[in-house]
Design a protein around this motif. Structure first.
Motif, mmCIF file in Angstrom:
data_model
loop_
_atom_site.group_PDB
_atom_site.id
_atom_site.type_symbol
_atom_site.label_atom_id
_atom_site.label_comp_id
_atom_site.label_asym_id
_atom_site.label_seq_id
_atom_site.Cartn_x
_atom_site.Cartn_y
_atom_site.Cartn_z
ATOM 1 N N ARG A 6 7.330 -7.885 1.000
ATOM 2 C CA ARG A 6 7.300 -6.525 0.474
ATOM 3 C C ARG A 6 6.733 -5.553 1.500
ATOM 4 O O ARG A 6 5.893 -5.920 2.321
ATOM 5 C CB ARG A 6 6.442 -6.485 -0.778
ATOM 6 N N ARG A 8 4.585 -2.086 2.667
ATOM 7 C CA ARG A 8 3.297 -1.549 2.272
ATOM 8 C C ARG A 8 3.426 -0.615 1.078
ATOM 9 O O ARG A 8 2.560 -0.579 0.203
ATOM 10 C CB ARG A 8 2.696 -0.770 3.433
ATOM 11 N N GLU A 10 5.592 -0.770 -1.343
ATOM 12 C CA GLU A 10 5.769 -1.580 -2.547
ATOM 13 C C GLU A 10 4.429 -2.205 -2.980
ATOM 14 O O GLU A 10 4.114 -2.256 -4.176
ATOM 15 C CB GLU A 10 6.791 -2.685 -2.301
ATOM 16 N N GLN A 11 3.649 -2.686 -2.004
ATOM 17 C CA GLN A 11 2.355 -3.273 -2.318
ATOM 18 C C GLN A 11 1.417 -2.243 -2.956
ATOM 19 O O GLN A 11 0.739 -2.532 -3.948
ATOM 20 C CB GLN A 11 1.709 -3.841 -1.055
ATOM 21 N N ASN A 12 1.392 -1.034 -2.381
ATOM 22 C CA ASN A 12 0.531 0.015 -2.930
ATOM 23 C C ASN A 12 0.966 0.418 -4.333
ATOM 24 O O ASN A 12 0.122 0.635 -5.203
ATOM 25 C CB ASN A 12 0.531 1.246 -2.009
ATOM 26 N N ASN A 13 2.270 0.521 -4.549
ATOM 27 C CA ASN A 13 2.763 0.869 -5.881
ATOM 28 C C ASN A 13 2.385 -0.194 -6.905
ATOM 29 O O ASN A 13 1.980 0.122 -8.033
ATOM 30 C CB ASN A 13 4.277 1.082 -5.871
ATOM 31 N N ASP A 14 2.495 -1.466 -6.542
ATOM 32 C CA ASP A 14 2.125 -2.552 -7.446
ATOM 33 C C ASP A 14 0.627 -2.541 -7.732
ATOM 34 O O ASP A 14 0.191 -2.743 -8.868
ATOM 35 C CB ASP A 14 2.537 -3.898 -6.862
ATOM 36 N N ARG A 15 -0.183 -2.303 -6.697
ATOM 37 C CA ARG A 15 -1.639 -2.256 -6.865
ATOM 38 C C ARG A 15 -2.016 -1.098 -7.784
ATOM 39 O O ARG A 15 -2.836 -1.240 -8.689
ATOM 40 C CB ARG A 15 -2.321 -2.113 -5.514
ATOM 41 N N ARG A 16 -1.405 0.055 -7.567
ATOM 42 C CA ARG A 16 -1.690 1.231 -8.386
ATOM 43 C C ARG A 16 -1.294 0.978 -9.847
ATOM 44 O O ARG A 16 -2.027 1.314 -10.770
ATOM 45 C CB ARG A 16 -0.931 2.437 -7.832
ATOM 46 N N ALA A 18 -1.125 -1.913 -11.358
ATOM 47 C CA ALA A 18 -2.047 -2.891 -11.935
ATOM 48 C C ALA A 18 -3.349 -2.221 -12.350
ATOM 49 O O ALA A 18 -3.894 -2.505 -13.433
ATOM 50 C CB ALA A 18 -2.318 -4.011 -10.933
ATOM 51 N N HIS A 19 -3.861 -1.314 -11.517
ATOM 52 C CA HIS A 19 -5.104 -0.624 -11.850
ATOM 53 C C HIS A 19 -4.908 0.299 -13.049
ATOM 54 O O HIS A 19 -5.791 0.399 -13.906
ATOM 55 C CB HIS A 19 -5.624 0.178 -10.648
#
Length: 60
Positions: A6, A8, A10-16, A18-19
């Motif tokens: 993935r 970066r 995509e990773q940031n969107n997934d992290r956001r 999840a939070h």
């Protein structure tokens, strides 16, 4: 050449996401425990009077 996996973004969107999900599913008990009164401010004379149980009026 593109890296595997993935990006970066995509990773940031997934992290956001999840939070945001964790913030939406807060129990009432946890929310109640999080809110607390502000600390009271004492001057040195008041602190010493309280600590050593001095009954006289403390003059600043």
């Amino acid at each position: 050449m593109r890296k595997r996996g993935r990006t970066r973004k995509e990773q940031n969107n997934d992290r956001r996401a999840a939070h945001e999900e964790m913030e939406r599913n807060v129990s009432g008990e946890a929310a109640r425990r999080f809110i607390h009164k502000a600390y009271t401010s004492y001057d040195v004379a008041e602190y010493m009077a309280q600590k050593y149980n001095i009954k006289e009026e403390v003059k600043p």
